[in-house]
Enzyme design. Structure first.
Site, PDB file in Angstrom:
ATOM      1  CD  GLU A 194      -4.338  -6.392   2.952  1.00  0.00           C
ATOM      2  OE1 GLU A 194      -3.093  -6.534   2.910  1.00  0.00           O
ATOM      3  OE2 GLU A 194      -4.891  -5.500   3.615  1.00  0.00           O
TER       4      GLU A 194
ATOM      5  CD  GLU B 157      -3.034  -1.232   2.128  1.00  0.00           C
ATOM      6  OE1 GLU B 157      -2.906  -0.506   3.116  1.00  0.00           O
ATOM      7  OE2 GLU B 157      -3.973  -2.056   2.004  1.00  0.00           O
TER       8      GLU B 157
END
Length: 542
Positions: free
Chosen positions: A316, A198
């Site tokens: 994810e 991220e």
């Protein structure tokens, strides 16, 4: 006697009134186009994550992680191994928000300490450490269970925070190099390494420039080529494990160049935060669910234009960010969201879909405290066992737009598997199944339609183990419903029977109901069904 007779008459009249006023099932048609496949997934499409979060990770006055992280999970719990083994090679992705602040305790002189609260640290935590003893124990579990491993590497190692969330400086690859070298020396078969978590686009907590990231990917690929001597033994390099940003992802591909990044990985949390009071409404809203389709489509277009050598992964996806939603992410209702996302992503050539988490938070496939499966565990297992790699196009004719349908070739066997999802909490569907070759699934008999409430009632219970006569072509049906009709129940029913582990933790047999192929599928309100059609004519599956 007269009183009993009057009471019986009253009950019968009341029942008839209820039946007459009840919602009639809608007639629906699903046409599966088996001539050509529209996409293809990886053989091990189903994937689950194990995260780094310590017990102190809390949101909304809830701290649901307990002892479920890579560093403290009870690896010897008997339910854990059996839950993984049931998949026959479950892909497990090790990673998460704190992975970029993990130090691997190999070739270092510093003490190996766990994550602790630190107000000025990334996400409020200090750096953490993975000891090689713990890594050895993790791999013992993976080898015992046949798990396929994807490991997320520390992309911020050596970098520094410049301003706000922006990080600069050169990545120090030494720690990752030594860790990968140790892993190879021990013979641990890591299938793929994912670089960073991220840090793409605006980032979550931290972000890195796409050009720098692309240069890092080139360096990491060079490390693999140096350490993995045999070319065929080289693992895949995945990146960036973030939220999709088309410009940033395009720059990553252009900088890293042909053949460096094997898969672009992105994350899906499309339902909102764990304190959102409207999570269930969103899950049952087809327009809201469809919003994710833009992300999958744009990722596919980005690869077609700038990275034809790479594929798309969801590395994810928990649906609800900040630990998941209590009594939503771990209950039956979430399987409607989860299976719909699996179906939707597969249509756009997504090769792997990693669920956040295998265990940990509210969104674990396994309960954090008891290790008992939550409903989504069984949903994932059924998908893994029934849905093959080849994705087929589907046309749906069902008013209103509350019926969802996805079709794949049947896994490793002849025929197809159809996934049906009913988003309506009041209306059932009588679903007529057709193909685009000969229209009817049964050449000797037309598909009958039944409109009466009494028929729907019979269909609703007829799949509870009843078998048609042996001379009739049959299909397999796996109907998933919530216990007692409670959408927030942690108990899922398969064909009316609760799915529960045996006393020793064994996963229950998930047997289908066998139904005559020339009858409609009755799909109850807010329910799910996998329908296996062994004799379905699909050229794409031959």
């Amino acid at each position: 006697m007269e009183v009993r007779l009057l009471l019986l008459v009253f009950i019968c009249l009341h029942a008839l009134h209820w039946a007459a006023s009840a919602q009639q099932p809608e007639e629906a048609t699903v046409i599966v186009k088996g001539s050509t496949k529209i996409a293809e997934t990886n053989k091990n499409y189903i994937c689950a994550t194990i995260d780094w979060w310590p017990p102190e990770k809390c949101n909304y006055n809830q701290c649901p992680w307990g002892q479920s992280s890579i560093l403290n999970l009870d690896l010897d719990h008997p339910f854990l191994a059996q839950a993984i083994q049931a998949f026959d090679n479950l892909r497990i992705r090790l990673g998460g928000s704190l992975q970029d602040r993990v130090v691997y305790d190999v070739g270092t002189n510093s003490p190996c300490t766990p994550f602790t609260n630190m107000s000025n640290g990334l996400f409020g935590f200090s750096d953490g450490c993975l000891s090689m003893d713990r890594w050895d124990k993790l791999n013992a579990l993976f080898q015992k269970t046949g798990a396929i491993i994807t490991f997320g590497l520390n992309a911020l190692y050596g970098r520094y925070n410049v301003r706000r969330s922006f990080w600069a400086g050169k990545w120090n690859s030494t720690n990752a190099y030594n860790f990968v070298k140790y892993t190879i020396s021990k013979g641990y078969p890591v299938d793929s390494w994912e670089y960073g978590n991220e840090l793409s686009g605006h980032g979550i907590g931290a972000r890195v420039d796409a050009t720098l990231y692309g240069k890092d990917a080139i360096e990491l690929k060079s490390i693999f080529q140096q350490l993995y001597k045999a070319p065929l033994s080289q693992p895949s390099l995945l990146a960036p494990g973030g939220f999709f940003d088309q410009q940033w992802y395009t720059q990553l591909l252009q900088t890293s160049g042909h053949g460096v990044v094997s898969a672009l990985t992105h994350h899906i949390y499309n339902l909102g935060g764990g304190n959102d009071a409207h999570l269930i409404r969103k899950i049952l809203d087809p327009k809201y669910l469809d919003r994710s389709e833009d992300t999958y489509r744009d990722m596919q277009l980005t690869l077609q234009r700038h990275g034809t050598w790479a594929s798309a992964w969801v590395s994810e996806s928990g649906g609800v960010f900040n630990n998941g939603g209590e009594l939503v992410s771990n209950t039956f209702i979430n399987s409607i969201w989860y299976l719909d996302q699996l179906g939707m992503a597969s249509k756009y050539n997504t090769k792997v879909f990693c669920r956040q988490t295998l265990i940990g938070g509210h969104y674990g496939l396994l309960d954090t405290q008891t290790f008992l499966p939550n409903p989504d565990y069984y949903s994932a297992l059924l998908w893994h066992r029934l849905m093959g790699r080849e994705v087929l196009s589907v046309d749906i004719n069902a008013p209103p737009r509350k019926l969802r349908a996805y079709a794949h070739c049947r896994k490793q066997q002849q025929g197809i598997t159809l996934l049906l999802i009913n988003l309506s909490n009041t209306t059932g569907y009588n679903v007529t199944l057709q193909n685009d070759i000969n229209v009817s699934l049964d050449k000797t008999a037309s598909l009958h339609k039944h409109n009466s409430f009494s028929h729907s009632l019979r269909r609703a219970v007829s799949w509870l183990g009843r078998k048609p006569s042996s001379d009739v072509a049959r299909r397999e049906e796996y109907h998933l419903t919530a216990k007692d009709g409670d959408l927030q129940s942690k108990t899922m029913l398969l064909n009316g029977a609760p799915l529960e582990l045996s006393d020793d933790g064994g996963v229950p047999a998930m047997s289908p109901a066998l139904v005559a192929v020339n009858s409609p599928v009755y799909l109850a309100p807010t329910s799910i069904a996998f329908v296996v059609l062994p004799m379905f004519e699909a050229k794409a599956c031959s």
